[in-house]
Design a protein around this motif. Structure first.
Motif, short mmCIF file in Angstrom:
data_model
loop_
_atom_site.label_atom_id
_atom_site.label_comp_id
_atom_site.label_asym_id
_atom_site.label_seq_id
_atom_site.Cartn_x
_atom_site.Cartn_y
_atom_site.Cartn_z
N GLN A 42 0.66 -1.18 -0.01
CA GLN A 42 -0.20 -0.16 -0.03
C GLN A 42 0.89 1.22 -0.08
O GLN A 42 0.41 2.23 -0.53
N LEU A 43 1.98 1.10 0.76
CA LEU A 43 2.88 2.46 1.03
C LEU A 43 3.42 2.54 -0.82
O LEU A 43 3.66 3.71 -1.28
N MET A 44 3.64 1.56 -1.60
CA MET A 44 4.16 1.63 -3.09
C MET A 44 2.97 2.05 -4.00
O MET A 44 3.34 2.82 -4.64
N GLU A 45 1.77 1.59 -3.76
CA GLU A 45 0.69 2.03 -4.51
C GLU A 45 0.60 3.62 -4.22
O GLU A 45 0.34 4.29 -5.14
N TYR A 46 0.72 4.04 -2.79
CA TYR A 46 0.49 5.50 -2.48
C TYR A 46 1.63 6.39 -3.13
O TYR A 46 1.35 7.36 -3.91
N SER A 47 2.91 5.71 -3.08
CA SER A 47 4.03 6.42 -3.70
C SER A 47 3.98 6.79 -5.22
O SER A 47 4.35 7.60 -5.75
N PHE A 48 3.46 5.63 -5.94
CA PHE A 48 3.18 5.54 -7.44
C PHE A 48 2.28 6.77 -7.71
O PHE A 48 2.36 7.36 -8.55
N ASP A 49 1.11 6.88 -6.92
CA ASP A 49 -0.01 7.63 -7.23
C ASP A 49 0.47 9.21 -7.14
O ASP A 49 0.45 9.96 -7.88
N TYR A 50 1.50 9.19 -5.98
CA TYR A 50 1.88 10.52 -5.48
C TYR A 50 2.76 11.22 -6.84
O TYR A 50 2.78 12.14 -7.09
N CYS A 51 3.90 10.18 -7.26
CA CYS A 51 4.60 10.55 -8.34
C CYS A 51 4.11 10.88 -9.61
O CYS A 51 4.56 11.59 -10.27
N LYS A 52 2.99 10.13 -9.74
CA LYS A 52 2.23 10.37 -11.29
C LYS A 52 1.67 11.56 -11.16
O LYS A 52 1.55 12.27 -12.30
N GLU A 53 1.08 12.07 -9.88
CA GLU A 53 0.44 13.41 -9.92
C GLU A 53 1.65 14.45 -9.67
O GLU A 53 1.29 15.66 -10.22
N PHE A 54 2.61 14.20 -9.00
CA PHE A 54 3.42 15.57 -8.60
C PHE A 54 4.88 15.10 -9.23
O PHE A 54 5.67 15.74 -8.68
N GLY A 55 5.15 14.12 -10.14
CA GLY A 55 6.41 13.95 -10.33
C GLY A 55 6.50 13.04 -11.62
O GLY A 55 5.82 13.41 -12.77
N GLU A 56 7.18 12.05 -11.73
CA GLU A 56 7.55 11.13 -12.79
C GLU A 56 7.56 9.74 -12.16
O GLU A 56 8.30 9.50 -11.21
N VAL A 57 7.40 8.73 -13.10
CA VAL A 57 7.54 7.35 -12.68
C VAL A 57 8.29 6.69 -13.95
O VAL A 57 7.73 6.93 -15.18
N TYR A 58 9.56 6.25 -13.92
CA TYR A 58 10.27 5.72 -15.00
C TYR A 58 10.31 4.04 -14.95
O TYR A 58 10.41 3.69 -13.59
N MET A 59 10.34 3.62 -16.05
CA MET A 59 10.67 2.18 -15.93
C MET A 59 11.40 1.62 -17.05
O MET A 59 11.68 2.17 -17.81
N SER A 60 11.98 0.23 -16.77
CA SER A 60 12.86 -0.39 -17.91
C SER A 60 11.90 -0.91 -18.94
O SER A 60 10.61 -1.12 -18.76
N ASP A 61 12.22 -1.31 -20.01
CA ASP A 61 11.49 -1.67 -21.08
C ASP A 61 10.85 -2.85 -20.79
O ASP A 61 9.74 -3.06 -21.42
N ASP A 62 11.41 -3.76 -19.91
CA ASP A 62 10.65 -5.05 -19.74
C ASP A 62 9.91 -4.97 -18.77
O ASP A 62 9.52 -6.07 -18.16
N GLY A 63 9.74 -3.86 -17.70
CA GLY A 63 8.80 -3.81 -16.73
C GLY A 63 9.57 -4.41 -15.43
O GLY A 63 8.71 -4.67 -14.59
N ARG A 64 10.81 -4.39 -15.26
CA ARG A 64 11.46 -5.20 -14.15
C ARG A 64 12.25 -4.10 -13.24
O ARG A 64 13.03 -4.78 -12.35
N ALA A 65 12.00 -3.01 -13.45
CA ALA A 65 12.69 -1.76 -12.66
C ALA A 65 11.84 -0.49 -12.74
O ALA A 65 11.53 -0.29 -14.02
N PHE A 66 11.74 0.08 -11.74
CA PHE A 66 10.96 1.36 -11.67
C PHE A 66 11.88 2.28 -10.89
O PHE A 66 12.34 1.94 -9.91
N ALA A 67 11.58 3.58 -11.20
CA ALA A 67 12.04 4.85 -10.27
C ALA A 67 10.72 5.81 -10.09
O ALA A 67 10.40 6.01 -11.26
#
Length: 203
Positions: A42-67
């Protein structure tokens, strides 16, 4: 590497939950009980939503790494963000521990500059792929973005073995906070290669 979309949220949450399962800093925030792993999710869900709203989320092409990247000056209180915060307090932190976690956040944020920064909240790789360069490529993407925007990067880690890795990308430890564990605060200043060239030519 690419920008993650909302459709990538489930994959991001799964990878980050696995990557930070034993992280001291995350487990300081998350209430420690039989639901600990679900609280991390749930913390990661919160952080993902927050960064999509007020920042950015990057990922590897294969979907095995996220920033998960936050631009703090873009944060604005809204009904949606207040609902996220309330859910975090009750479902992740635990209401009796909210002040303890808020004090931790205050200690961190008071060491950030007032100017715009890139706050690297989480960067995580599928544990099965760690050490294969996937995280390094992702971190380079964050660095390149920050250089273009002329933003210094700030982050913290409680994992000693990650320090040489961050230092190899130009990060420096500028402060250490003693909680129930040692938290290292790191930053990477904006480089200006054109200035270096001019200085060399004039010297």
């Amino acid at each position: 590497m690419r920008v993650a979309e909302q459709a990538d949220k489930q994959q991001a949450v799964m990878i980050l939950t696995q990557a930070f399962d034993q992280n001291k800093s995350v487990n300081f925030v998350v209430k420690q009980d039989d639901h600990r792993v679900d609280r991390i999710r749930q913390l990661m869900e919160y952080s993902f939503d927050y960064c999509k709203e007020f920042g950015e989320v990057y990922m590897s092409d294969d979907g095995r790494a996220f920033a998960l990247v936050l631009f703090p000056e873009k944060k604005k209180a809204s009904l949606k963000s207040m609902m996220w915060d309330a859910k975090l307090a009750s479902n992740v932190i635990g209401l009796t521990r909210v002040m303890q976690v808020l004090n931790r956040e205050t200690l961190i944020k008071k060491n950030h500059p007032r100017k715009p920064i890139t706050y690297l909240w989480f960067i995580g790789v599928d544990p099965r792929l760690q050490g294969k360069g996937v995280g390094s490529k992702l971190l380079k993407t964050v660095i390149e973005m920050s250089e273009r925007k002329e933003r210094p990067i700030y982050l913290e880690t409680s994992v000693d073995k990650n320090l040489p890795w961050y230092k190899s990308f130009g990060f420096e430890i500028y402060k250490t906070i003693d909680l129930t564990y040692e938290l290292f605060l790191l930053r990477r200043v904006v480089s200006h290669p054109e200035l270096t060239v001019q200085q060399t030519m004039s010297s």
